[in-house]
Scaffold this motif. Structure first.
Motif, PDB file in Angstrom:
ATOM      1  N   ASP A 122       0.811  -1.218   0.000  1.00 28.08           N
ATOM      2  CA  ASP A 122       0.000   0.000   0.000  1.00 28.08           C
ATOM      3  C   ASP A 122       0.845   1.268   0.000  1.00 28.08           C
ATOM      4  O   ASP A 122       0.318   2.374   0.062  1.00 28.08           O
ATOM      5  N   LEU A 123       2.168   1.134  -0.070  1.00 29.10           N
ATOM      6  CA  LEU A 123       3.043   2.303  -0.070  1.00 29.10           C
ATOM      7  C   LEU A 123       3.310   2.794  -1.490  1.00 29.10           C
ATOM      8  O   LEU A 123       3.232   2.017  -2.445  1.00 29.10           O
ATOM      9  N   PRO A 124       3.636   4.092  -1.637  1.00 32.83           N
ATOM     10  CA  PRO A 124       4.009   4.603  -2.965  1.00 32.83           C
ATOM     11  C   PRO A 124       5.274   3.926  -3.463  1.00 32.83           C
ATOM     12  O   PRO A 124       5.960   3.228  -2.710  1.00 32.83           O
ATOM     13  N   ASP A 125       5.590   4.164  -4.713  1.00 32.76           N
ATOM     14  CA  ASP A 125       6.771   3.564  -5.322  1.00 32.76           C
ATOM     15  C   ASP A 125       8.010   3.910  -4.506  1.00 32.76           C
ATOM     16  O   ASP A 125       8.326   5.076  -4.294  1.00 32.76           O
ATOM     17  N   GLY A 126       8.720   2.890  -4.049  1.00 33.70           N
ATOM     18  CA  GLY A 126       9.910   3.108  -3.233  1.00 33.70           C
ATOM     19  C   GLY A 126      11.192   3.088  -4.029  1.00 33.70           C
ATOM     20  O   GLY A 126      12.274   3.033  -3.457  1.00 33.70           O
ATOM     21  N   GLY A 127      11.091   3.131  -5.354  1.00 37.94           N
ATOM     22  CA  GLY A 127      12.285   3.097  -6.178  1.00 37.94           C
ATOM     23  C   GLY A 127      12.653   1.677  -6.581  1.00 37.94           C
ATOM     24  O   GLY A 127      11.960   0.716  -6.227  1.00 37.94           O
ATOM     25  N   PRO A 128      13.750   1.513  -7.325  1.00 37.25           N
ATOM     26  CA  PRO A 128      14.171   0.175  -7.758  1.00 37.25           C
ATOM     27  C   PRO A 128      14.357  -0.740  -6.554  1.00 37.25           C
ATOM     28  O   PRO A 128      14.977  -0.357  -5.557  1.00 37.25           O
ATOM     29  N   SER A 129      13.793  -1.936  -6.617  1.00 42.58           N
ATOM     30  CA  SER A 129      13.853  -2.868  -5.495  1.00 42.58           C
ATOM     31  C   SER A 129      14.655  -4.108  -5.859  1.00 42.58           C
ATOM     32  O   SER A 129      14.770  -4.476  -7.028  1.00 42.58           O
ATOM     33  N   THR A 130      15.195  -4.769  -4.835  1.00 41.83           N
ATOM     34  CA  THR A 130      15.927  -6.013  -5.037  1.00 41.83           C
ATOM     35  C   THR A 130      15.085  -7.176  -4.543  1.00 41.83           C
ATOM     36  O   THR A 130      14.230  -7.021  -3.674  1.00 41.83           O
ATOM     37  N   ASP A 131      15.346  -8.355  -5.087  1.00 43.57           N
ATOM     38  CA  ASP A 131      14.621  -9.546  -4.682  1.00 43.57           C
ATOM     39  C   ASP A 131      15.123 -10.026  -3.321  1.00 43.57           C
ATOM     40  O   ASP A 131      16.214  -9.674  -2.871  1.00 43.57           O
ATOM     41  N   SER A 132      14.306 -10.850  -2.681  1.00 39.89           N
ATOM     42  CA  SER A 132      14.678 -11.416  -1.383  1.00 39.89           C
ATOM     43  C   SER A 132      14.307 -12.893  -1.375  1.00 39.89           C
ATOM     44  O   SER A 132      13.482 -13.345  -2.180  1.00 39.89           O
ATOM     45  N   PRO A 133      14.892 -13.670  -0.473  1.00 39.53           N
ATOM     46  CA  PRO A 133      14.587 -15.108  -0.406  1.00 39.53           C
ATOM     47  C   PRO A 133      13.115 -15.409  -0.129  1.00 39.53           C
ATOM     48  O   PRO A 133      12.631 -16.489  -0.452  1.00 39.53           O
ATOM     49  N   VAL A 134      12.387 -14.446   0.468  1.00 42.16           N
ATOM     50  CA  VAL A 134      10.980 -14.685   0.784  1.00 42.16           C
ATOM     51  C   VAL A 134      10.051 -14.225  -0.338  1.00 42.16           C
ATOM     52  O   VAL A 134       8.830 -14.239  -0.194  1.00 42.16           O
ATOM     53  N   GLY A 135      10.627 -13.796  -1.468  1.00 42.40           N
ATOM     54  CA  GLY A 135       9.812 -13.411  -2.613  1.00 42.40           C
ATOM     55  C   GLY A 135       9.197 -12.035  -2.532  1.00 42.40           C
ATOM     56  O   GLY A 135       8.282 -11.718  -3.289  1.00 42.40           O
ATOM     57  N   LEU A 136       9.692 -11.195  -1.632  1.00 38.45           N
ATOM     58  CA  LEU A 136       9.163  -9.838  -1.469  1.00 38.45           C
ATOM     59  C   LEU A 136      10.219  -8.824  -1.905  1.00 38.45           C
ATOM     60  O   LEU A 136      11.345  -8.841  -1.389  1.00 38.45           O
ATOM     61  N   PRO A 137       9.909  -7.938  -2.859  1.00 37.53           N
ATOM     62  CA  PRO A 137      10.886  -6.919  -3.269  1.00 37.53           C
ATOM     63  C   PRO A 137      11.247  -6.014  -2.090  1.00 37.53           C
ATOM     64  O   PRO A 137      10.378  -5.608  -1.318  1.00 37.53           O
ATOM     65  N   VAL A 138      12.525  -5.695  -1.955  1.00 39.64           N
ATOM     66  CA  VAL A 138      12.995  -4.841  -0.866  1.00 39.64           C
ATOM     67  C   VAL A 138      13.410  -3.487  -1.452  1.00 39.64           C
ATOM     68  O   VAL A 138      14.419  -3.389  -2.150  1.00 39.64           O
ATOM     69  N   PRO A 139      12.645  -2.414  -1.190  1.00 33.08           N
ATOM     70  CA  PRO A 139      12.998  -1.085  -1.706  1.00 33.08           C
ATOM     71  C   PRO A 139      14.176  -0.499  -0.940  1.00 33.08           C
ATOM     72  O   PRO A 139      14.481  -0.945   0.182  1.00 33.08           O
ATOM     73  N   PRO A 140      14.845   0.499  -1.496  1.00 35.28           N
ATOM     74  CA  PRO A 140      16.025   1.071  -0.849  1.00 35.28           C
ATOM     75  C   PRO A 140      15.772   1.585   0.570  1.00 35.28           C
ATOM     76  O   PRO A 140      16.613   1.417   1.448  1.00 35.28           O
ATOM     77  N   TRP A 141      14.617   2.219   0.815  1.00 37.33           N
ATOM     78  CA  TRP A 141      14.364   2.766   2.145  1.00 37.33           C
ATOM     79  C   TRP A 141      14.302   1.663   3.196  1.00 37.33           C
ATOM     80  O   TRP A 141      14.801   1.836   4.318  1.00 37.33           O
ATOM     81  N   LEU A 142      13.718   0.512   2.838  1.00 29.82           N
ATOM     82  CA  LEU A 142      13.609  -0.585   3.796  1.00 29.82           C
ATOM     83  C   LEU A 142      14.979  -1.198   4.071  1.00 29.82           C
ATOM     84  O   LEU A 142      15.315  -1.508   5.221  1.00 29.82           O
ATOM     85  N   HIS A 143      15.770  -1.347   3.025  1.00 26.44           N
ATOM     86  CA  HIS A 143      17.132  -1.855   3.200  1.00 26.44           C
ATOM     87  C   HIS A 143      17.946  -0.908   4.081  1.00 26.44           C
ATOM     88  O   HIS A 143      18.688  -1.344   4.968  1.00 26.44           O
ATOM     89  N   THR A 144      17.782   0.404   3.846  1.00 23.05           N
ATOM     90  CA  THR A 144      18.521   1.396   4.623  1.00 23.05           C
ATOM     91  C   THR A 144      18.144   1.341   6.100  1.00 23.05           C
ATOM     92  O   THR A 144      19.009   1.362   6.983  1.00 23.05           O
ATOM     93  N   VAL A 145      16.850   1.268   6.388  1.00 22.79           N
ATOM     94  CA  VAL A 145      16.398   1.202   7.774  1.00 22.79           C
ATOM     95  C   VAL A 145      16.937  -0.052   8.461  1.00 22.79           C
ATOM     96  O   VAL A 145      17.421   0.001   9.602  1.00 22.79           O
ATOM     97  N   ALA A 146      16.871  -1.191   7.778  1.00 24.97           N
ATOM     98  CA  ALA A 146      17.355  -2.444   8.356  1.00 24.97           C
ATOM     99  C   ALA A 146      18.853  -2.382   8.615  1.00 24.97           C
ATOM    100  O   ALA A 146      19.344  -2.859   9.650  1.00 24.97           O
ATOM    101  N   ARG A 147      19.597  -1.782   7.695  1.00 30.35           N
ATOM    102  CA  ARG A 147      21.047  -1.677   7.852  1.00 30.35           C
ATOM    103  C   ARG A 147      21.422  -0.741   9.005  1.00 30.35           C
ATOM    104  O   ARG A 147      22.295  -1.045   9.815  1.00 30.35           O
ATOM    105  N   LYS A 148      20.757   0.400   9.064  1.00 32.20           N
ATOM    106  CA  LYS A 148      21.061   1.356  10.125  1.00 32.20           C
ATOM    107  C   LYS A 148      20.710   0.782  11.501  1.00 32.20           C
ATOM    108  O   LYS A 148      21.328   1.119  12.506  1.00 32.20           O
ATOM    109  N   ALA A 149      19.719  -0.102  11.548  1.00 35.74           N
ATOM    110  CA  ALA A 149      19.312  -0.696  12.817  1.00 35.74           C
ATOM    111  C   ALA A 149      20.393  -1.601  13.403  1.00 35.74           C
ATOM    112  O   ALA A 149      20.390  -1.862  14.609  1.00 35.74           O
ATOM    113  N   CYS A 150      21.314  -2.055  12.576  1.00 33.40           N
ATOM    114  CA  CYS A 150      22.381  -2.928  13.083  1.00 33.40           C
ATOM    115  C   CYS A 150      23.263  -2.203  14.094  1.00 33.40           C
ATOM    116  O   CYS A 150      23.947  -2.842  14.900  1.00 33.40           O
ATOM    117  N   THR A 151      23.252  -0.874  14.066  1.00 30.20           N
ATOM    118  CA  THR A 151      24.065  -0.108  15.015  1.00 30.20           C
ATOM    119  C   THR A 151      23.218   0.556  16.091  1.00 30.20           C
ATOM    120  O   THR A 151      23.756   1.263  16.946  1.00 30.20           O
TER     121      THR A 151
END
Length: 315
Positions: A161-190
């Motif tokens: 239901d979200l607007p276009d998040g830009g080019p997305s990458t595939d994931s093992p669970v079959g759900l495209p991962v947009p850049p913002w989601l990848h960024t949030v997950a990466r930043k959470a590691c710290t």
């Protein structure tokens, strides 16, 4: 766009002449090895616009973005801008050239556009047509490599239901991962982080991300939770979109609690006359004519459609 409180990438996002893998790589390098013209630095810089070759004195090889992203793709220079207004970032721009460096005139031209573009992005938070997205907390789990390995149905529903998040990458669970989601997950590691997102239907969501660890403390990736935002999450964005000052926001919060002018004046150590002036200015900026309308616009409108939908579902 970015979350104005954290400066973290959010949605919508638009990319041209860059594939999903390239977009993914760009933000991965920025998060892990970025050192020149960082978006976080430009947010507070006197001029929030900078060109890579100019910033490095003609030696772009000192930038990981150039070495690992631009050079392999035949890109010669990058111009970045943080679109900020009132000291708060509303979005970012990244422009590339293949054979010519960006000039000082280019930097100054883009800088002249920053206030207008940022103000336009900020207005995105004002209330508008609304369609509620019902559901519980959405959960997404990422491993230490930043790959999405688990997701529940509510998370899938929110992402759809979200607007276009830009080019997305595939994931093992079959759900495209947009850049913002990848960024949030990466930043959470710290450490824990948070952004707010608005669905195509106008509902605000809040995205929390936190690091995970195994028994014994070894890193185990990150967990991202997406859920409907509370009024306290949304009100600062809406107030900022209406260009309310910090003092006006304080007055608005007391108005929402039902305090009369005299008590607001006492709480803020102001005269009743000054409080009335603030309320008048708030009414003009938000285009309302009463305290009830103000509370409805800033606090209630965000939830009324959801409540109405719930009532219909139970009728």
């Amino acid at each position: 766009m970015t979350d104005p409180e954290t400066g973290i990438l959010t949605t919508p996002m638009h990319g041209e002449n860059i594939d999903a893998r390239g977009c993914f790589a760009y933000w991965e390098i920025e998060l892990r090895a970025g050192s020149v013209n960082l978006y976080s630095d430009l947010t507070t810089a006197p001029i929030p616009v900078a060109a890579l070759r100019e910033s490095t004195g003609g030696a772009p090889g000192t930038s990981a973005i150039y070495v690992d992203f631009m050079k392999p793709r035949g890109l010669y220079d990058e111009l970045r801008a943080v679109l900020r207004v009132g000291g708060r970032p509303q979005g970012t721009i990244s422009l590339f050239r293949t054979s010519k460096a960006f000039s000082r005139a280019d930097v100054e031209f883009v800088n002249s556009l920053v206030p207008r573009l940022a103000t336009r992005l900020r207005s995105y938070a004002t209330p508008g047509p609304y369609a509620a997205t019902m559901g519980g907390p959405g959960l997404l789990l990422f491993d230490t490599a930043g790959s999405l390995v688990s997701v529940n149905d509510d998370a899938r529903h929110y992402l759809e239901d979200l607007p276009d998040g830009g080019p997305s990458t595939d994931s093992p669970v079959g759900l495209p991962v947009p850049p913002w989601l990848h960024t949030v997950a990466r930043k959470a590691c710290t450490g824990p982080t948070r952004i707010r997102l608005r669905t195509r239907g106008g509902q605000w969501l809040v995205c929390h991300a936190s690091p995970m660890s195994e028994v014994g403390g070894a890193p185990q990736g990150s967990a991202v939770v997406i859920e409907p935002a509370k009024a306290s999450d949304v009100m600062p964005l809406i107030a900022d979109a209406y260009e309310l000052s910090e003092r006006e926001i304080q007055v608005t919060q007391y108005v929402a609690r039902g305090l009369p002018t005299e008590k607001i004046a006492k709480e803020l150590f102001l005269s009743p006359h000054t409080v009335r002036d603030h309320i008048k200015a708030i009414f003009e900026k938000t285009q309302v004519s009463s305290r009830g309308e103000l509370v409805g616009k800033l606090f209630v409108e965000h939830y009324r459609p959801a409540a109405e939908q719930a009532a219909r579902d139970h009728s």
